[in-house]
Write an enzyme that holds these catalytic residues in place. Structure first.
Site, PDB file in Angstrom:
ATOM      1  N   LYS A  82       0.832  -1.217   0.000  1.00 46.96           N
ATOM      2  CA  LYS A  82       0.000   0.000   0.000  1.00 46.96           C
ATOM      3  C   LYS A  82       0.864   1.264   0.000  1.00 46.96           C
ATOM      4  O   LYS A  82       0.645   2.172  -0.792  1.00 46.96           O
ATOM      5  CB  LYS A  82      -0.937   0.022   1.228  1.00 46.96           C
ATOM      6  CG  LYS A  82      -1.880  -1.169   1.309  1.00 46.96           C
ATOM      7  CD  LYS A  82      -2.828  -1.064   2.488  1.00 46.96           C
ATOM      8  CE  LYS A  82      -2.142  -1.102   3.841  1.00 46.96           C
ATOM      9  NZ  LYS A  82      -1.431  -2.347   4.142  1.00 46.96           N
TER      10      LYS A  82
ATOM     11  N   ARG B 126      -0.963  -8.618  13.425  1.00 51.90           N
ATOM     12  CA  ARG B 126      -1.453  -7.634  12.437  1.00 51.90           C
ATOM     13  C   ARG B 126      -2.304  -8.318  11.365  1.00 51.90           C
ATOM     14  O   ARG B 126      -3.319  -7.775  10.929  1.00 51.90           O
ATOM     15  CB  ARG B 126      -0.268  -6.885  11.805  1.00 51.90           C
ATOM     16  CG  ARG B 126       0.317  -5.835  12.756  1.00 51.90           C
ATOM     17  CD  ARG B 126       1.703  -5.377  12.335  1.00 51.90           C
ATOM     18  NE  ARG B 126       1.770  -4.832  11.005  1.00 51.90           N
ATOM     19  CZ  ARG B 126       2.883  -4.722  10.286  1.00 51.90           C
ATOM     20  NH1 ARG B 126       4.034  -5.140  10.805  1.00 51.90           N
ATOM     21  NH2 ARG B 126       2.857  -4.207   9.092  1.00 51.90           N
TER      22      ARG B 126
ATOM     23  N   ARG C 277      -9.874   1.343   9.011  1.00 55.43           N
ATOM     24  CA  ARG C 277      -9.348   0.021   9.310  1.00 55.43           C
ATOM     25  C   ARG C 277     -10.353  -0.850  10.035  1.00 55.43           C
ATOM     26  O   ARG C 277     -10.053  -1.966  10.385  1.00 55.43           O
ATOM     27  CB  ARG C 277      -8.120   0.198  10.206  1.00 55.43           C
ATOM     28  CG  ARG C 277      -6.903  -0.509   9.683  1.00 55.43           C
ATOM     29  CD  ARG C 277      -5.782  -0.198  10.634  1.00 55.43           C
ATOM     30  NE  ARG C 277      -4.625  -0.962  10.355  1.00 55.43           N
ATOM     31  CZ  ARG C 277      -3.638  -0.555   9.560  1.00 55.43           C
ATOM     32  NH1 ARG C 277      -3.713   0.588   8.943  1.00 55.43           N
ATOM     33  NH2 ARG C 277      -2.584  -1.316   9.405  1.00 55.43           N
TER      34      ARG C 277
ATOM     35  N   ARG D 209      11.518  -5.796   4.435  1.00 54.98           N
ATOM     36  CA  ARG D 209      11.293  -4.345   4.236  1.00 54.98           C
ATOM     37  C   ARG D 209      12.309  -3.498   5.001  1.00 54.98           C
ATOM     38  O   ARG D 209      12.655  -3.773   6.135  1.00 54.98           O
ATOM     39  CB  ARG D 209       9.897  -3.961   4.727  1.00 54.98           C
ATOM     40  CG  ARG D 209       9.728  -2.434   4.783  1.00 54.98           C
ATOM     41  CD  ARG D 209       8.341  -1.964   4.982  1.00 54.98           C
ATOM     42  NE  ARG D 209       7.621  -2.659   6.012  1.00 54.98           N
ATOM     43  CZ  ARG D 209       6.301  -2.653   6.105  1.00 54.98           C
ATOM     44  NH1 ARG D 209       5.582  -1.985   5.242  1.00 54.98           N
ATOM     45  NH2 ARG D 209       5.707  -3.298   7.074  1.00 54.98           N
TER      46      ARG D 209
ATOM     47  N   ARG E 147      11.140  -1.648  10.736  1.00 52.47           N
ATOM     48  CA  ARG E 147      10.095  -1.238  11.689  1.00 52.47           C
ATOM     49  C   ARG E 147      10.020  -2.197  12.869  1.00 52.47           C
ATOM     50  O   ARG E 147      10.124  -3.407  12.682  1.00 52.47           O
ATOM     51  CB  ARG E 147       8.737  -1.191  10.973  1.00 52.47           C
ATOM     52  CG  ARG E 147       8.402   0.181  10.442  1.00 52.47           C
ATOM     53  CD  ARG E 147       7.248   0.201   9.512  1.00 52.47           C
ATOM     54  NE  ARG E 147       6.048  -0.470   9.982  1.00 52.47           N
ATOM     55  CZ  ARG E 147       4.906  -0.513   9.285  1.00 52.47           C
ATOM     56  NH1 ARG E 147       4.829   0.074   8.118  1.00 52.47           N
ATOM     57  NH2 ARG E 147       3.862  -1.133   9.766  1.00 52.47           N
TER      58      ARG E 147
HETATM   59  P1  AP5 Z   1       4.796  -1.603   1.741  1.00 40.82           P
HETATM   60  O1  AP5 Z   1       4.460  -0.733   0.596  1.00 40.82           O
HETATM   61  O2  AP5 Z   1       5.610  -1.026   2.854  1.00 40.82           O
HETATM   62  O3  AP5 Z   1       3.466  -2.352   2.311  1.00 40.82           O
HETATM   63  P2  AP5 Z   1       2.218  -1.790   3.108  1.00 40.82           P
HETATM   64  O4  AP5 Z   1       1.013  -2.450   2.528  1.00 40.82           O
HETATM   65  O5  AP5 Z   1       2.246  -0.300   3.158  1.00 40.82           O
HETATM   66  O6  AP5 Z   1       2.519  -2.447   4.499  1.00 40.82           O
HETATM   67  P3  AP5 Z   1       2.383  -1.917   5.994  1.00 40.82           P
HETATM   68  O7  AP5 Z   1       3.034  -2.990   6.832  1.00 40.82           O
HETATM   69  O8  AP5 Z   1       2.927  -0.534   6.139  1.00 40.82           O
HETATM   70  O9  AP5 Z   1       0.866  -1.931   6.220  1.00 40.82           O
HETATM   71  P4  AP5 Z   1       0.158  -1.923   7.564  1.00 40.82           P
HETATM   72  O10 AP5 Z   1      -1.239  -1.694   7.153  1.00 40.82           O
HETATM   73  O11 AP5 Z   1       0.415  -3.133   8.395  1.00 40.82           O
HETATM   74  O12 AP5 Z   1       0.899  -0.771   8.383  1.00 40.82           O
HETATM   75  P5  AP5 Z   1       0.498   0.700   8.802  1.00 40.82           P
HETATM   76  O13 AP5 Z   1       1.713   1.524   8.776  1.00 40.82           O
HETATM   77  O14 AP5 Z   1      -0.724   1.162   8.084  1.00 40.82           O
HETATM   78  O15 AP5 Z   1       5.562  -2.884   1.136  1.00 40.82           O
HETATM   79  C1  AP5 Z   1       6.056  -3.925   1.967  1.00 40.82           C
HETATM   80  C2  AP5 Z   1       7.397  -4.444   1.403  1.00 40.82           C
HETATM   81  O16 AP5 Z   1       7.128  -5.081   0.149  1.00 40.82           O
HETATM   82  C3  AP5 Z   1       8.427  -3.345   1.114  1.00 40.82           C
HETATM   83  O17 AP5 Z   1       9.694  -3.819   1.451  1.00 40.82           O
HETATM   84  C4  AP5 Z   1       8.331  -3.132  -0.414  1.00 40.82           C
HETATM   85  O18 AP5 Z   1       9.567  -2.733  -0.965  1.00 40.82           O
HETATM   86  C5  AP5 Z   1       7.923  -4.510  -0.884  1.00 40.82           C
HETATM   87  N1  AP5 Z   1       7.077  -4.475  -2.075  1.00 40.82           N
HETATM   88  C6  AP5 Z   1       6.044  -3.627  -2.335  1.00 40.82           C
HETATM   89  N2  AP5 Z   1       5.481  -3.910  -3.534  1.00 40.82           N
HETATM   90  C7  AP5 Z   1       6.171  -4.985  -4.032  1.00 40.82           C
HETATM   91  C8  AP5 Z   1       6.065  -5.759  -5.228  1.00 40.82           C
HETATM   92  N3  AP5 Z   1       5.143  -5.499  -6.156  1.00 40.82           N
HETATM   93  N4  AP5 Z   1       6.929  -6.784  -5.399  1.00 40.82           N
HETATM   94  C9  AP5 Z   1       7.867  -7.069  -4.462  1.00 40.82           C
HETATM   95  N5  AP5 Z   1       8.016  -6.375  -3.304  1.00 40.82           N
HETATM   96  C10 AP5 Z   1       7.181  -5.349  -3.096  1.00 40.82           C
HETATM   97  O19 AP5 Z   1       0.017   0.483  10.317  1.00 40.82           O
HETATM   98  C11 AP5 Z   1       0.942   0.154  11.324  1.00 40.82           C
HETATM   99  C12 AP5 Z   1       0.217   0.173  12.679  1.00 40.82           C
HETATM  100  O20 AP5 Z   1      -0.295   1.499  12.944  1.00 40.82           O
HETATM  101  C13 AP5 Z   1      -1.019  -0.730  12.788  1.00 40.82           C
HETATM  102  O21 AP5 Z   1      -0.680  -2.057  13.118  1.00 40.82           O
HETATM  103  C14 AP5 Z   1      -1.798  -0.019  13.909  1.00 40.82           C
HETATM  104  O22 AP5 Z   1      -1.277  -0.310  15.174  1.00 40.82           O
HETATM  105  C15 AP5 Z   1      -1.549   1.465  13.617  1.00 40.82           C
HETATM  106  N6  AP5 Z   1      -2.569   2.029  12.732  1.00 40.82           N
HETATM  107  C16 AP5 Z   1      -2.395   2.506  11.467  1.00 40.82           C
HETATM  108  N7  AP5 Z   1      -3.558   2.932  10.956  1.00 40.82           N
HETATM  109  C17 AP5 Z   1      -4.513   2.749  11.905  1.00 40.82           C
HETATM  110  C18 AP5 Z   1      -5.895   2.965  11.962  1.00 40.82           C
HETATM  111  N8  AP5 Z   1      -6.571   3.474  10.906  1.00 40.82           N
HETATM  112  N9  AP5 Z   1      -6.581   2.650  13.109  1.00 40.82           N
HETATM  113  C19 AP5 Z   1      -5.910   2.142  14.166  1.00 40.82           C
HETATM  114  N10 AP5 Z   1      -4.580   1.872  14.179  1.00 40.82           N
HETATM  115  C20 AP5 Z   1      -3.880   2.180  13.053  1.00 40.82           C
END
Ligand code: AP5
Ligand code: ZN
Length: 217
Positions: A13, A172, A88, A127, A161
């Site tokens: 994402k 997660r 979410r 990552r 991270r």
């Molecule tokens: P990346 O693009 O980093 O993936 P992502 O989908 O953004 O993954 P996240 O882990 O950031 O999502 P998340 O939803 O768990 O975390 P968030 O920060 O929102 O890609 C991943 C890896 O794959 C990278 O190394 C990249 O290079 C590689 N890659 C990408 N595309 C590729 C491809 N096509 N081929 C090969 N490799 C590829 O949330 C974190 C925490 O914050 C949550 O757990 C929660 O505690 C809190 N939080 C966030 N939002 C909320 C909310 N709305 N409500 C409550 N708590 C929240």
């Protein structure tokens, strides 16, 4: 364009949002990045969020919704935005509908990135992120930096991270299935969802995403 991006942790994402936001000239609003910025600045919100994020659970709706409402009130979001990581759960989706209704606007589409679970685990395990800019995302195997530990774009330090540990990733993923997946159904009922396969090269996924948005949003 007003878009919500959904998909499991590690689906890509953040990677796609950075590219799409540039192409569509709209801000990328990531709640995860907003929380991480608060943590590194040592704010009260950051202190609250840190331990919850490290456990892989959701930060309480009340503070998350207030943070997003403030962000969407900023001028650069007036003509569109790409929401990543929000909503979410269903309560957040209902709250977002309320926020947009107050503005007299509505979502144009919801893009659902589909990736098998074994692949998201591999993506998360390798990552690496840049300390200077959350849009600079690398992977030790799939998108390695030229120099280990150093960002190709700005020379910043790359880090892993703290919530990317095996145990937290398991939580997660569980939280994604129980809390977040139901919002896909919520938006499908409004005819807003397009699901695209997010396997393959980053650029290929971006092309699929843009085609899907042009067709459906
Ligand atoms: P990346 O693009 O980093 O993936 P992502 O989908 O953004 O993954 P996240 O882990 O950031 O999502 P998340 O939803 O768990 O975390 P968030 O920060 O929102 O890609 C991943 C890896 O794959 C990278 O190394 C990249 O290079 C590689 N890659 C990408 N595309 C590729 C491809 N096509 N081929 C090969 N490799 C590829 O949330 C974190 C925490 O914050 C949550 O757990 C929660 O505690 C809190 N939080 C966030 N939002 C909320 C909310 N709305 N409500 C409550 N708590 C929240
Ligand atoms: Zn960088």
């Amino acid at each position: 364009m007003r878009i919500v991006l959904v998909g499991p942790p590690g689906a890509g994402k953040g990677t796609q949002a950075a590219l799409l936001a540039k192409t569509l000239s709209i801000p990328h609003v990531s709640t995860g990045d907003l929380f991480r910025a608060n943590i590194s600045q040592g704010t009260e919100l950051g202190k609250l969020a840190k331990s919850i994020m490290d456990e892989g659970k959701l930060v309480p709706d009340e503070v998350t919704i207030a943070m997003v409402r403030d962000r969407l009130h900023q001028q650069d979001a007036e003509n569109g935005f790409l929401l990543d990581g929000f909503p979410r759960n269903t309560a957040q989706a209902v709250a977002l509908d309320g926020i947009l209704k107050d503005f007299g606007i509505a979502l144009d589409g919801v893009l659902d990135l589909e990736v098998p679970e074994d692949e998201v685990v591999r993506r998360i395990a390798g990552r690496r992120l840049c300390r200077n800019d959350s849009a600079h995302i690398f992977h030790v195997l799939y998108n390695p930096p030229k120099t280990e530990g150093v960002c190709d774009v700005c020379g910043g330090e790359l880090y892993q991270r703290s919530d990317d540990s095996e145990e937290t990733v398991r939580t997660r993923l569980e939280v994604y299935h129980t809390e977040t997946e139901p919002i896909i159904e919520y938006y499908a009922k409004q005819g807003l969802v397009t699901t695209i396969p997010a396997l393959g090269k980053v650029d290929e996924v971006t092309e699929r995403a843009i085609a899907a948005l042009r067709e459906n949003a």
